[in-house]
Scaffold this motif. Structure first.
Motif, short mmCIF file in Angstrom:
data_model
loop_
_atom_site.label_atom_id
_atom_site.label_comp_id
_atom_site.label_asym_id
_atom_site.label_seq_id
_atom_site.Cartn_x
_atom_site.Cartn_y
_atom_site.Cartn_z
N ARG A 121 0.83 -1.20 0.00
CA ARG A 121 0.00 0.00 0.00
C ARG A 121 0.87 1.25 0.00
NH1 ARG A 121 -4.62 -1.41 4.52
NH2 ARG A 121 -5.11 -3.48 3.72
N ARG A 122 2.14 1.04 0.34
CA ARG A 122 3.04 2.19 0.49
C ARG A 122 4.44 1.72 0.13
NH1 ARG A 122 2.89 6.87 3.84
NH2 ARG A 122 0.78 6.27 4.42
N ILE A 123 5.22 2.61 -0.47
CA ILE A 123 6.66 2.35 -0.61
C ILE A 123 7.40 3.57 -0.08
CG2 ILE A 123 6.67 3.11 -3.06
CD1 ILE A 123 9.05 1.20 -3.51
N GLU A 124 8.39 3.31 0.74
CA GLU A 124 9.25 4.40 1.20
C GLU A 124 10.52 4.34 0.36
OE1 GLU A 124 8.09 4.53 5.94
OE2 GLU A 124 10.19 4.36 5.32
N VAL A 125 10.72 5.36 -0.44
CA VAL A 125 11.93 5.46 -1.25
C VAL A 125 12.86 6.42 -0.50
CG1 VAL A 125 12.91 6.17 -3.45
CG2 VAL A 125 10.64 5.08 -3.38
N ALA A 126 13.86 5.86 0.13
CA ALA A 126 14.74 6.68 0.98
C ALA A 126 16.13 6.72 0.37
CB ALA A 126 14.79 6.11 2.38
N THR A 127 16.54 7.90 -0.08
CA THR A 127 17.93 8.02 -0.53
C THR A 127 18.83 7.83 0.69
OG1 THR A 127 17.20 9.64 -2.13
CG2 THR A 127 19.57 9.48 -1.77
N VAL A 128 19.88 7.08 0.50
CA VAL A 128 20.77 6.76 1.62
C VAL A 128 21.20 8.03 2.36
CG1 VAL A 128 22.86 6.79 0.18
CG2 VAL A 128 22.79 5.38 2.23
N GLN A 129 21.17 7.96 3.68
CA GLN A 129 21.61 9.08 4.52
C GLN A 129 23.01 8.77 5.04
OE1 GLN A 129 19.25 11.90 5.15
NE2 GLN A 129 18.66 10.82 3.28
N PHE A 130 23.89 9.74 4.92
CA PHE A 130 25.30 9.44 5.17
C PHE A 130 25.71 9.63 6.63
CE2 PHE A 130 25.04 9.88 0.62
CZ PHE A 130 25.70 8.72 0.24
N HIS A 131 25.22 8.70 7.45
CA HIS A 131 25.66 8.59 8.83
C HIS A 131 26.31 7.21 8.98
CE1 HIS A 131 23.05 11.96 9.62
NE2 HIS A 131 22.00 11.29 9.20
N GLY A 132 27.09 7.03 10.01
CA GLY A 132 27.56 5.72 10.42
C GLY A 132 28.10 4.86 9.28
N TRP A 133 27.47 3.70 9.07
CA TRP A 133 27.95 2.76 8.07
C TRP A 133 27.93 3.37 6.67
CZ3 TRP A 133 30.49 -1.31 9.70
CH2 TRP A 133 30.25 -1.75 11.00
N ALA A 134 26.88 4.12 6.36
CA ALA A 134 26.79 4.72 5.03
C ALA A 134 27.93 5.71 4.81
CB ALA A 134 25.45 5.40 4.84
N ASP A 135 28.31 6.41 5.87
CA ASP A 135 29.39 7.38 5.73
C ASP A 135 30.71 6.67 5.40
OD1 ASP A 135 30.08 10.13 5.77
OD2 ASP A 135 31.18 9.77 7.63
N LEU A 136 30.89 5.47 5.97
CA LEU A 136 32.09 4.69 5.63
C LEU A 136 32.09 4.29 4.15
CD1 LEU A 136 32.47 2.11 8.57
CD2 LEU A 136 33.69 4.27 8.24
N ASN A 137 30.87 4.25 3.56
CA ASN A 137 30.72 3.76 2.19
C ASN A 137 30.36 4.87 1.20
OD1 ASN A 137 30.92 0.67 2.09
ND2 ASN A 137 29.65 1.01 3.90
N ARG A 138 30.72 6.11 1.57
CA ARG A 138 30.29 7.25 0.74
C ARG A 138 30.68 7.08 -0.73
NH1 ARG A 138 29.41 12.02 3.53
NH2 ARG A 138 29.99 13.23 1.71
N LYS A 139 31.91 6.63 -0.95
CA LYS A 139 32.39 6.59 -2.34
C LYS A 139 31.71 5.50 -3.16
CE LYS A 139 36.80 8.84 -1.49
NZ LYS A 139 36.35 10.10 -2.09
N ALA A 140 31.13 4.53 -2.48
CA ALA A 140 30.41 3.46 -3.20
C ALA A 140 28.92 3.76 -3.33
CB ALA A 140 30.61 2.13 -2.48
N LEU A 141 28.41 4.66 -2.49
CA LEU A 141 26.96 4.85 -2.42
C LEU A 141 26.47 6.21 -2.93
CD1 LEU A 141 26.33 3.42 1.18
CD2 LEU A 141 25.72 2.31 -0.97
N MET A 142 27.32 7.23 -2.92
CA MET A 142 26.85 8.58 -3.23
C MET A 142 26.26 8.64 -4.64
SD MET A 142 26.57 11.73 -2.17
CE MET A 142 27.71 12.00 -0.80
N PRO A 143 25.00 9.05 -4.77
CA PRO A 143 24.42 9.16 -6.11
C PRO A 143 24.99 10.37 -6.84
CG PRO A 143 22.84 9.89 -4.45
CD PRO A 143 24.05 9.40 -3.70
N THR A 144 24.93 10.31 -8.16
CA THR A 144 25.32 11.48 -8.94
C THR A 144 24.16 12.47 -8.94
OG1 THR A 144 24.41 10.61 -10.99
CG2 THR A 144 26.70 10.03 -10.49
#
Ligand code: SF4
Ligand code: FES
Length: 378
Positions: free
Chosen positions: A192-215
């Protein structure tokens, strides 16, 4: 690290006392254990181990206190909540406290029989995470071979039992172009719902910025897909969207404002204003095993630290949006400006904004696709 004093009484910029509202939702992270290893996990870098987790009786007390405080809805989450053998007992306690129970799960490790048990125990709604649109993509991003097949099987049971379903899709550089397919899949699964969440760069995501950052182009593409899909699916499926704020002009009103509508309880009972708050190293967080949820909400230094507007520096202090976005995200300010009180550098009025955008552009063109997966650190 700065040792900063915090006001025990939040005030506005004219010095008038500000009375906090009441929380509507509580995130209950009942465990940090998880079979998946997503490289953008919102859990902290220092994960709570099994022996540190609160028992079900403590969670029952927390749920009663939450309901007394005004909380209407509990998101039972993790890690993967299904790794707790007493999950049904925990859910039942939340239901008995009168809370609407949303189970946030990867769908891995919960059998059909357990899902039926959870239905009887009081789960009102299921939120299922989606890492990718094909087996190879989903399994690689989650770090768990076979995750796709298990998720699809789980989603079928959710539909058969009749739970309302939300799909949670975290999007980033390595899957953003498949967003139209993710939305189609959510519809096929009966969400009934989809949450489309662009990755937020805290914690683990921040360690992976270069692999995850969208253009920048991907961020614009995602926005267009969401806008088009919202029109097309009106009345059938709701799309919640967290945009890529590194490419925005103004920051998001993180958590709807610090200490205003929600709170998080960690597996060991630590109560947080938001999931990334432990990144603010000078802040002291209280534990619901030692103090009531109501006292922590109303009186703790951590929850009062960024209520009101008195704490704000310029340019937020004299900005007309200070009660719209509340100066942005405190944890992002901590990560990017080194000061949790600073204007969120995502804001175009921040002196750090230009540098942030340049860094985001550089990260987005990074040639690495390799992830640092979430794991218990030694
Ligand atoms: Fe928001 Fe502060 Fe930027 Fe104004 S200056 S838009 S309040 S972050
Ligand atoms: Fe902590 Fe935004 S994640 S305030």
């Amino acid at each position: 690290m700065k040792d900063q004093p915090v006001s025990p009484q939040p005030r506005d910029i004219d010095g008038n006392p500000v009375t906090p509202g009441l929380p509507m939702a509580m995130l209950a992270e009942i465990t940090h254990r998880c079979p998946l290893a997503c490289p953008y996990c919102s859990n902290p870098l220092e994960l709570v181990r099994a022996q540190g987790e609160m028992p079900a009786e403590d969670w029952a007390r927390v749920f009663r206190q939450a309901a007394d405080l005004g909380v209407l809805q509990v998101h039972v989450s993790g890690g993967e909540p299904g790794v707790r053998r007493d999950l049904a007992q925990i859910v039942e306690a939340a239901r008995d406290a009168g809370l609407y129970v949303n189970l946030i799960t990867s769908g891995i490790g919960i059998t059909r029989e357990r899902l039926e048990e959870l239905d009887r125990a009081g789960v009102d709604h299921v939120q299922l995470s989606l890492q990718g649109i094909r087996p190879d993509m989903a399994d690689r991003i989650s770090g768990h071979p076979g995750s796709w097949d298990k998720k699809m099987g789980f989603a079928a049971w959710v539909a058969e039992i009749g739970f309302p379903l939300t799909i949670n899709a975290v999007v980033h550089r390595q899957n953003m172009e498949r967003l139209p397919d993710m939305i189609d899949l959510a519809e096929t699964l009966g969400a009934r719902r989809i949450e489309v969440a662009t990755v937020q760069f805290h914690g683990w995501a921040d360690l992976n910025r270069k692999a995850l950052m969208p253009t920048r182009e991907q961020a614009a593409f995602a926005r267009a897909v969401v806008n088009e899909s919202r029109l097309r699916l009106r009345g059938r499926m709701v799309i919640d969207y967290v945009p890529a704020d590194h490419h925005a002009i103004y920051p998001k009103a993180c958590m709807g404002g610090w200490g205003s509508t929600g709170l998080n309880v960690s597996p060991d009972g630590t109560v947080l204003p938001c999931h990334a708050a432990p990144s603010i190293k000078w802040m002291r967080f209280e534990n619901v095993r030692e103090r009531s949820l109501s006292d922590i909400w109303h009186l703790s230094e951590s929850f009062n630290a960024f209520r009101g507007t008195e704490w704000m520096p310029e340019p937020c202090r004299s900005c007309e949006r200070k009660t719209v976005d509340f100066g942005g995200c405190r944890c992002q300010a901590m990560a990017l400006a080194g000061d949790a009180r600073a204007t969120d550098p995502v804001c175009s009025k921040s002196p750090l904004h230009a540098g942030l955008v340049a860094q985001a552009e550089e990260d987005a063109t990074g040639d690495t696709a390799e992830f640092i997966y979430r794991r218990i650190r030694k």
